[in-house]
Design an enzyme around this catalytic site. Structure first.
Site, PDB file in Angstrom:
ATOM      1  N   HIS A 355      47.060  85.902  26.796  1.00  0.00           N
ATOM      2  CA  HIS A 355      47.293  84.922  25.463  1.00  0.00           C
ATOM      3  C   HIS A 355      46.540  85.664  24.252  1.00  0.00           C
ATOM      4  CE1 HIS A 355      49.222  81.237  26.702  1.00  0.00           C
ATOM      5  NE2 HIS A 355      48.624  81.293  27.685  1.00  0.00           N
ATOM      6  N   LYS A 545      44.314  74.827  12.278  1.00  0.00           N
ATOM      7  CA  LYS A 545      44.299  75.705  13.494  1.00  0.00           C
ATOM      8  C   LYS A 545      42.790  75.914  13.937  1.00  0.00           C
ATOM      9  CE  LYS A 545      47.079  78.553  11.677  1.00  0.00           C
ATOM     10  NZ  LYS A 545      48.256  79.084  12.764  1.00  0.00           N
ATOM     11  N   ARG A 546      42.464  76.710  14.856  1.00  0.00           N
ATOM     12  CA  ARG A 546      41.130  76.798  15.276  1.00  0.00           C
ATOM     13  C   ARG A 546      40.557  77.944  14.153  1.00  0.00           C
ATOM     14  NH1 ARG A 546      39.703  81.158  18.690  1.00  0.00           N
ATOM     15  NH2 ARG A 546      41.971  81.317  19.413  1.00  0.00           N
ATOM     16  N   LYS A 551      42.581  84.585  12.137  1.00  0.00           N
ATOM     17  CA  LYS A 551      43.360  83.629  11.754  1.00  0.00           C
ATOM     18  C   LYS A 551      43.513  83.361  10.163  1.00  0.00           C
ATOM     19  CE  LYS A 551      43.548  80.899  15.659  1.00  0.00           C
ATOM     20  NZ  LYS A 551      45.071  80.868  16.179  1.00  0.00           N
ATOM     21  N   THR A 653      51.913  78.456  18.046  1.00  0.00           N
ATOM     22  CA  THR A 653      53.046  77.541  18.204  1.00  0.00           C
ATOM     23  C   THR A 653      52.939  76.530  17.135  1.00  0.00           C
ATOM     24  OG1 THR A 653      51.314  76.366  19.355  1.00  0.00           O
ATOM     25  CG2 THR A 653      52.847  77.500  20.724  1.00  0.00           C
ATOM     26  N   LYS A 657      56.233  74.318  15.166  1.00  0.00           N
ATOM     27  CA  LYS A 657      56.201  72.745  14.695  1.00  0.00           C
ATOM     28  C   LYS A 657      56.472  72.561  13.473  1.00  0.00           C
ATOM     29  CE  LYS A 657      52.715  72.554  18.630  1.00  0.00           C
ATOM     30  NZ  LYS A 657      51.318  72.400  18.790  1.00  0.00           N
TER      31      LYS A 657
END
Length: 805
Positions: A355, A545-546, A551, A653, A657
């Site tokens: 991952h 998100k985290r 990110k 993901t 969504k």
């Protein structure tokens, strides 16, 4: 008007709820409080789930089907009541039955706590996969840890993240069943001694793992599979002699040590004690799971040699990689197989999903600690390594390549490489997006790929459309059913029928009305819980998100500051009103991530109180982001921020969504963004920034961020405002080091991508003002992301990796 069969279903469910309320909850209708009705609703529904669960299990044993075993440190399953009600087709009946007593199903659902069994995408993916496995009628067990407190409950105090225990089990969990008969003694430490022709591991410490099962219901109740989580207990929970001698705390030390195994997800590992606990956790749940799998196989099949024919073990990332050595140990030491035969069986049975390409996430453990904790496994890993390295030498690889392939990192502190162990012990290694899989071959697994060129394959992630469309966005689901029928409920690919209707003005109007209603509901919730007033007619621009530097929440925040400055400087321009919504948790020991959360809140405090931008820009950081919060936010989002540094997000993901719920994506060519772009079309996504190849090239050729900053007026002003304390007057130096990192190294390419990102955001503004064009683009997104269903992903795993039907 309800049909006779529908009325009968309501009557039957109502009677069952009342019976459960009286005889299992112990209340009558007059005395019952909301939580009593909640318990009665779940227990009455659970009875039907149990019947289907038992029937599914019997069918599997009767047909002798091959089972899938999915090992994961995380299962972010969220609330299960709505999931089970929807998948059993009982939503209307349950709603009507509760309404007879003045209750609302949505309100009852809110009483269920989120299961604190995960943190981010890894755990949410595992939950989607479990639901899709049941939906596709594939027999499966999920294996993990029953965390008492999970990651943590996040509170924001004065803008700072505060970690508190997540007490989701405080009032019990009506969905779980303890299986005392499925208990195993798990050992740590000790020594390995010779005995006859073999060896015996004599652990110095032992704990008992006991299974706790949760049923996972597939769509239309076709199958109910099992999520089996392990809880830990000391063999002797109290030392009576010590207790009676007055050492009341020390007498409980073994139980406390066992309890630590299942208390917290991802304990901080910046110190040796934390590293030891993480390794103990990983071995604990993996060892219990592998023993359970072998016990079941031997009990029903007899011959351990047929294990690959009846069991497919999937490792979700490196956390359960010790499964390779544990399965070898059990086959050799406890079942008497020769090493080579055991190795063949292990490789045929196990497969591994990678991952991440981040080196720190490809786990490795200090060799002395590993050998002290798992001495027999260390011997087995050395034996595996000798075989792998002999193959590498035979293939003509040089010393440097052999060193990279080795399961032991000999450079500096000697460490056991868990990703290399997982790769070596698996017949299949898959990435989770097309780009990620290719980068695996070129970077972290380049040398292992040369040695085993047929093992790496791609399985692009997916999400379950039941939870992430039907359940979280019922208004949109009804509009889609009216437009194209209900075939998409069973096959998300059928959403493509919408594509031809993208310019249908009436459909666009209806979908826009749904979005507006969802935004209004989210705005009401944020006003009620945070006291911040949001305009539902503004663009809801969302990054949830985290919190991690790759990110790039920081890139979003810097651009937010630049936009704030521009709005103040040029009030005469026709600015598009925006609401910037952030959410996510930072690992407790991740200083910069926690500082980014504080920065988001500092910016929000300044911007939201500035009358010069009133109505044009709002910033909000929602606390304790989890699955249930995502179910509120995603249907309300207009713009989906997927802006990671190219080459660093394995898949994502959340991007799927958001698109499924009609949000436009702004993103880099990273992870699954690339495949989303290919499916929805270049005109229906906003792409910016460096590619993965360009990022690698800049890093290799001496990238100078300072030069770029000095050439960009907007960027330099925004960074200066943050670094000089404009948003932190109480501590002007608070962000100096964080911003200094962008000037000095900028590993995550914030400066390199800023101007392109800012320009892309202004393109988004232009598109927003073209109402008809924006509505068409959102319909194109909904229509073309049905391919990103976890049903499709699981069917690929089943066909190409697990060989199950």
């Amino acid at each position: 008007m309800a049909t006779v069969s529908a009325r009968n279903a309501i009557e039957e469910l109502d009677e069952r709820i009342i019976d459960v309320l009286r005889h299992r909850v112990g209340k009558d209708e007059l005395a019952a409080k909301e939580h009593d009705w909640y318990s009665a609703a779940i227990l009455s529904l659970r009875d039907e789930v149990i019947d289907k669960w038992i029937e599914s299990t019997r069918r599997t044993y009767g047909s002798k089907q091959k089972r899938v075993y999915y090992l994961s440190m995380e299962f972010l399953i969220g609330r299960l009541l709505r999931d089970a009600v929807t998948n059993l087709g009982l939503s209307e009946a349950m709603d009507s039955a509760l309404a007879r007593h003045g209750l609302d199903l949505a309100m009852i659902e809110e009483l269920e706590p989120d299961a604190a069994l995960g943190n981010g995408g890894l755990g949410r993916l595992a939950a989607c996969f479990m639901e899709s496995l049941a939906t596709l009628d594939i027999p499966a067990y999920g294996y993990g840890i029953r965390y008492v407190n999970g990651m943590f409950r996040q509170r924001i105090d004065d803008g700072w993240q505060v970690e508190l225990p997540e007490n989701w089990l405080a009032h019990g969990n009506p969905w779980e069943f303890e299986r005392r008969e499925s208990s195993y003694v798990i050992g740590f430490g000790g020594e390995v001694t010779a005995q006859d022709d073999g060896v015996v591991w004599q652990p110095a410490e032992e704990v008992e793992a006991t299974a706790v099962d949760t049923p996972i219901v597939g769509w239309r109740g076709k199958r109910v599979n099992t999520l089996r989580l392990w809880t830990a207990a000391a063999i002797d929970p109290i030392k009576l002699d010590a207790f009676n001698a007055g050492d009341h705390i020390g007498a409980l030390s073994e139980q406390v040590r066992a309890d630590a195994l299942v208390r917290v997800l991802y304990p901080a590992d910046s110190h040796q004690a934390g590293q030891e606990l993480r390794l103990r956790q990983e071995y604990f749940f993996t060892a219990a799971s592998i023993r359970d799998i072998l016990r079941r196989h031997i009990q029903y099949e007899g011959d351990v040699r047929t294990l690959p024919d009846k069991a497919a073990i999937q490792l979700n990332d490196t956390h359960p990689a010790i499964a390779v050595a544990e399965l070898m140990r059990l086959l050799v030491d406890e079942n008497g197989l020769e090493f080579n035969e055991a190795w063949t069986i292990t490789q045929k049975t196990i497969s591994y999903t990678n991952h991440t390409l981040l080196p720190e996430a490809l786990e490795s453990w200090p060799l002395p600690m590993f050998e002290r904790m798992l001495p027999r496994h260390m011997q087995i890993i050395y034996a595996i390594n000798s075989r792998v390295l002999r193959e590498a030498r035979k293939a003509g690889f040089d010393d440097a390549t052999v060193a990279h392939i080795s399961l032991i990192d000999e450079d500096g502190e000697r460490r056991v490489r868990m990703a290399n162990l997982a790769f070596s012990g698996s017949h299949s290694i898959n990435g989770v997006a097309a780009l990620h899989t290719e980068l695996m071959k070129e970077t972290v697994f380049a040398d292992l790929h040369k040695l085993y060129p047929t093992r790496i394959n791609n399985k692009t992630n997916g999400v379950t459309p039941r939870r992430w469309l039907q359940q979280c966005n019922p208004r949109l689901t009804e509009v889609l059913k009216d437009a194209i029928g209900d075939a998409f409920l069973d096959d998300a690919a059928k959403l493509s029928d919408l594509d031809a209707m993208a310019t249908d003005a009436a459909l666009g109007e209806r979908i826009a009305a749904v979005k507006r209603a969802n935004k209004g509901a989210l705005a009401d919730y944020i006003k009620r819980t945070m006291g911040v007033r949001l305009d539902p007619d503004a663009m809801f621009d969302v990054q949830i998100k985290r919190i991690h530097e790759y990110k790039r929440q920081l890139l979003n925040l810097v651009e937010t500051v630049a936009l704030y400055d521009q709005i103040r400087s040029h009030p005469e321009r026709d600015w598009v009103p925006r609401v910037k919504i952030f959410g996510g948790k930072a690992a407790p020991s991740y200083h910069n991530a926690k500082l980014i959360i504080k920065l988001a809140n500092d910016i929000a405090r300044r911007v939201n109180s500035d009358p010069s931008v009133g109505g044009l820009l709002k910033v909000v950081f929602v606390p304790n982001y989890n699955v249930s919060y995502a179910e509120r936010i995603i249907p309300a989002a207009d713009l989906s921020e997927q802006i990671s540094t190219a080459g660093m997000e394995a898949s994502g993901t959340g991007n799927m969504k958001f698109a499924l719920n009609g949000a436009m994506t702004i993103g880099t060519l990273d992870g699954a963004n690339i495949e989303i772009k290919d499916h929805v079309g270049d005109d229906n996504i906003v792409i910016f920034g460096l590619t993965a190849a360009q990022v690698a090239e800049r890093r290799a050729n001496g990238y100078d961020p300072r030069e770029i900053i000095e050439e960009s007026r907007e960027l330099s002003q925004a960074l200066s405002m943050i670094a000089s304390g404009v948003f932190s007057p109480d501590d002007p130096e608070r962000y100096a080091q964080l911003i200094g990192g962008i000037y000095e190294s900028d590993w995550f390419m914030v400066a390199a991508d800023f101007d392109d990102y800012a320009a892309a955001q202004r393109k988004v503004d232009e598109r927003w003002e073209d109402v008809a064009g924006w509505r068409a683009a959102t319909i194109h997104n909904i229509a073309n992301v049905g391919w990103f269903s976890s049903d499709r992903t699981i069917s690929e795993y089943a066909r190409e990796i697990w060989k199950v039907t």
